[in-house]
Design a protein around this motif. Structure first.
Motif, mmCIF file in Angstrom:
data_model
loop_
_atom_site.group_PDB
_atom_site.id
_atom_site.type_symbol
_atom_site.label_atom_id
_atom_site.label_comp_id
_atom_site.label_asym_id
_atom_site.label_seq_id
_atom_site.Cartn_x
_atom_site.Cartn_y
_atom_site.Cartn_z
ATOM 1 N N GLU A 322 1.016 -1.223 -0.130
ATOM 2 C CA GLU A 322 0.052 0.028 0.100
ATOM 3 C C GLU A 322 0.804 1.176 -0.015
ATOM 4 O OE1 GLU A 322 -1.883 0.975 3.478
ATOM 5 O OE2 GLU A 322 -3.880 1.658 2.556
ATOM 6 N N HIS A 327 -3.531 3.136 -2.443
ATOM 7 C CA HIS A 327 -3.640 1.904 -3.208
ATOM 8 C C HIS A 327 -2.621 0.803 -3.115
ATOM 9 C CE1 HIS A 327 -6.151 4.480 -6.131
ATOM 10 N NE2 HIS A 327 -5.673 5.654 -5.568
ATOM 11 N N THR A 371 -0.786 9.088 -6.948
ATOM 12 C CA THR A 371 -1.651 7.844 -6.752
ATOM 13 C C THR A 371 -0.993 6.593 -6.965
ATOM 14 O OG1 THR A 371 -2.556 8.602 -8.809
ATOM 15 C CG2 THR A 371 -3.663 9.060 -7.045
ATOM 16 N N TYR A 372 -0.228 6.272 -7.936
ATOM 17 C CA TYR A 372 0.073 4.905 -8.289
ATOM 18 C C TYR A 372 1.731 4.791 -8.378
ATOM 19 C CZ TYR A 372 -4.438 4.385 -9.615
ATOM 20 O OH TYR A 372 -5.936 4.605 -9.504
#
Lengths: 457, 317
Positions: A322, A327, A371-372
């Motif tokens: 995570e 995410h 975010t990723y």
């Protein structure tokens, strides 16, 4: 043949007993003395050479003493405890003036450092020898610590380390020197596991990983793991923890991440490029050993470099971690590169003190906007002196040009990322362009006798 | 009739003088090298000795983050693994030697060939033992031997804990395999040197083969076999790479034979590449010093034992 030196009275230990085997009585045989012959005949005792003058033994002792004194004198005169004088690797340039069309003089340069980037470095050196055949590069994967010691002692033209220098390592540099830390490659660290019957990628958080490796979570079906993986039924079996037994950049990155995620880990174990005091688990030697330990032992978990998984796809199962945005990211070359780009969004450190605390993991740990990105991503750095003409750098002009040319090639052409590029096949994410630009600024600042090396050639 | 050379002139041969010088120099040189090694180790570990003092030997931790180092776990690991190696390897090695030396003339050639094959084990590099152990021995121990031990003898505290495969027991087993050729080679020579008169005397009294070996041959060769033991122990204490692969590399105090441990040698090989600040380098050199002193102590102890064992008997090899 009877040995004439035997007599009954005192058998010397080096005398063998040969003769008729007469049984005497029932005395214990280990103490039995067999009668051989009663001749008492002695050879003359050790011949004494009554000669004045030195005997051979005395001469031998004198020779050894002289050799020892001379060696000690040479050692004290020419060396100190930690070899700061250069000896072998900085060979002078060849006297021929063979140059290629790029006009770079022939030279032999040497580097040394960590093992994390070694496979890629091999490929780089091989490819570079076709680009610039007159430059010979060699790299010894002796470990980050030894690489730093080597550059401190001027034994190599560039060092390589999986982590920036610490305060005490900066203190070990020659006085008045400036060492530049230049990211040349990177890695991501994945939690690899081997659970029979489970092929899915499990989800982990940093805290859960820290508790597993600390020993707080001992069973695979612990609710803390199970709650992250609702779709998978985890077995009720003890977790077998494995890790590297020697110091490595991979463990440095992983434990740095665990230190950020869990305060107990930070207080009790911490992170280091050296050997760590792992609370639980078995140590396996080198990445290959760790991979073997995981694949050979069911219900095991270990931190592994992404390079190993990419080079051997499908053999090791690994989990998603995570990130700060919440995410669960399964590591691949792309999201590691993105994490590194985020890590240098504030530029690279400019002072030594800033470098000692620089880390992509810490830069991205609380970065909720990205975010990723993959949260366990690290750089690996080349180390070069800013003033390559200084005596402590032990580098000639041609070697300085060659070193910088090589490093420039490494951070530009060496980062090509096509499907057959070595970075892809060997599993090293390419440097993000932001990092490349910062690196080139650093390299441009390196001087030889006052003039910048790169623009001058 | 005794002859005596008292009063004769010494030989004037220069060649003899040169020989004695060279040979004397070599002998003294080796001793000087040993002393220099010890001094260098002591010098290099000064920083660590002053920082940790005796706590280095009583703590079991190797933490490069907090810079605290202690070798107790590794010391116990060395002694345990070497002791286990002797326990398992000595009977096999001496057994091989007895088998070879006690055979009759007829098949002695075959027995000697067998002995040579056993000694070929010594030619295998130590790293190969480690790799083989990792791939073959560890699954075997973990799958068969250790669960059996736990089922039968699990109540003993030395077999507590889960069967790990990579633990002190496996380390001891691989060391036993590595010292068998050493022990067997030396013991074979020692047993062959026992004069046949001893055996014949025993046979003529009506002893069986085993009694001949036990009462006539082995006691005669006692100090030689002890020497073989010390050679084997020396190799076991100094063995590095094979053990580094198989022993689990955990520097905490081992709680049982089935827990991963560490030895002094594996500690050095694991940490040397990554140590760069002066304290950790000094700590590693101090581990080397501890190892050096341990080997010295073991050898002195062994020599004293041999001396005590043999000073009262007239028979010594």
């Amino acid at each position: 043949m009877p040995n004439p030196r035997i007599n009954m009275g005192n058998l010397r230990p080096d005398e063998a007993i040969v003769g008729p085997t007469t049984i005497l009585s029932i005395v214990p045989y280990s103490r039995c003395r067999l009668p051989i012959n009663l001749l008492e005949m002695r050879l003359p005792p050790k011949m004494n050479f009554y000669r004045k003058g030195a005997s051979g033994t005395t001469i031998g002792i004198v020779v050894v003493v002289i050799v020892v004194i001379v060696a000690a004198g040479a050692y004290l005169a020419f060396g100190t405890g930690s070899g700061t004088t250069t000896t072998t690797t900085t060979t002078t340039t060849t006297t021929t003036t063979t140059t290629t069309s790029t006009g770079i003089q022939a030279a032999t340069i040497a580097g040394g450092g960590g093992t994390l980037v070694y496979p890629l470095m091999q490929d780089w050196i091989n490819t570079y020898s076709f680009v610039e055949p007159q430059i010979q590069v060699s790299y010894s994967a002796v470990g980050s610590g030894t690489g730093i010691k080597d550059i401190q002692g001027g034994l190599v033209n560039f060092g390589e380390s999986d982590a920036p220098l610490s305060t005490s390592q900066y203190a070990g540099l020659p006085s008045g020197s400036t060492l530049l830390t230049i990211p040349i490659s990177d890695s991501g660290i994945i939690p690899a596991y081997n659970i029979p019957g489970i092929t899915a990628h499990l989800n982990f958080t940093g805290n859960v990983l820290a508790e597993i490796f600390y020993g707080t979570i001992t069973q695979w079906n612990d609710p803390r793991i199970q709650s992250l993986n609702p779709g998978v039924t985890l077995p009720a079996h003890a977790i077998e923890v494995y890790h590297r037994s020697d110091g490595s950049g991979t463990m440095y990155g992983f434990t740095q991440y665990l230190s950020d995620a869990n305060s107990t880990w930070k207080a009790k174990v911490g992170f280091s490029t050296g050997v760590l005091a792992w609370p639980v688990g078995t140590g396996c030697l080198h990445n290959a050993g760790v991979a073997q330990c995981v694949s050979g032992n069911p219900y095991s978990i270990a931190p592994l470099e992404i390079a190993y998984e990419i080079a051997n796809p499908g053999q090791i199962n690994y989990g998603a971690v995570e990130n700060a945005a919440g995410h669960y990211i399964l590591a691949n070359l792309t999201n590691i590169s993105q994490a590194l780009a985020q890590g240098v969004r504030n530029g690279l450190p400019s002072t030594d003190a800033q470098w000692t605390s620089f880390s992509v993991i810490q830069e991205t740990f609380n970065d909720t906007a990205a975010t990723y990105i993959y949260p366990i991503s690290t750089f690996t750095y080349a180390l070069v002196y800013q003033d390559m003409s200084a005596s402590y750098a032990s580098t000639s002009q041609a070697q300085a040009v060659a070193t910088l040319n090589f490093l420039t090639w490494v951070i530009t052409s060496g980062q090509a990322n096509g499907p057959n590029a070595p970075t892809t096949t060997l599993g090293y994410p390419p440097l993000p362009s932001a990092a490349v630009a910062l690196d080139q600024t650093e390299l441009a600042s390196i001087t030889y006798n006052g003039t910048p090396v790169l623009s001058g050639s | 009739m005794t002859a005596s050379l008292k009063g004769t002139r010494r030989s004037k041969s220069k060649g003899d003088l040169v020989l004695k010088s060279v040979v004397g120099a070599a002998a003294i040189g080796i001793v000087a090298l040993l002393v220099a090694l010890g001094i260098e180790l002591a010098y290099g570990s000064q920083l660590s000795i002053t920082t940790f003092g005796l706590g280095f030997l009583t703590k079991a931790t190797w933490n490069s983050f907090t810079d605290t180092y202690g070798v107790l776990g590794a010391l116990i690991g060395t002694l345990t693994a070497s002791g286990l190696a002797l326990l398992l390897g000595l009977p096999v090695g001496i057994g091989v030697a007895i088998f070879i030396s006690e055979r009759s003339r007829g098949i002695k050639a075959g027995a000697t060939a067998l002995g040579t094959l056993v000694e070929l084990l010594a030619a295998v590099p130590s790293v190969i033992y480690g790799l083989w152990g990792l791939v073959v021995l560890v699954p075997f121990m973990r799958g068969y031997i250790e669960p059996t031990l736990k089922n039968v003898l699990g109540f003993l505290p030395i077999f507590a804990g889960p069967p790990n495969g990579l633990d002190l027991l496996t380390g001891g087993v691989i060391l036993a395999v590595m010292i068998i050729p050493t022990v067997s080679a030396v013991s074979r020579d020692v047993l062959n040197a026992v004069p046949n008169s001893q055996r014949e005397a025993m046979y003529s009294l009506g002893a069986t083969d085993w009694e001949v070996v036990r009462k006539a041959v082995l006691p005669y060769a006692r100090s030689g076999i002890f020497g073989a033991t010390i050679l084997g122990l020396g190799r076991a204490v100094g063995e590095t790479m094979a053990v580094a692969f198989l022993i689990g590399n955990n520097t905490n105090l081992p709680i049982s034979l089935l827990s991963p441990g560490a030895t002094l040698t594996t500690l050095i090989v694991n940490d040397f590449g990554s140590a760069s600040d002066p304290l950790s380098v000094a700590a590693i050199v101090e581990v080397g010093l501890v190892l050096f002193l341990l080997a010295l102590v073991i050898n002195i102890f062994a020599r004293t034992l041999v001396w005590r064992m043999t000073r009262s008997t007239k028979f010594r090899l």
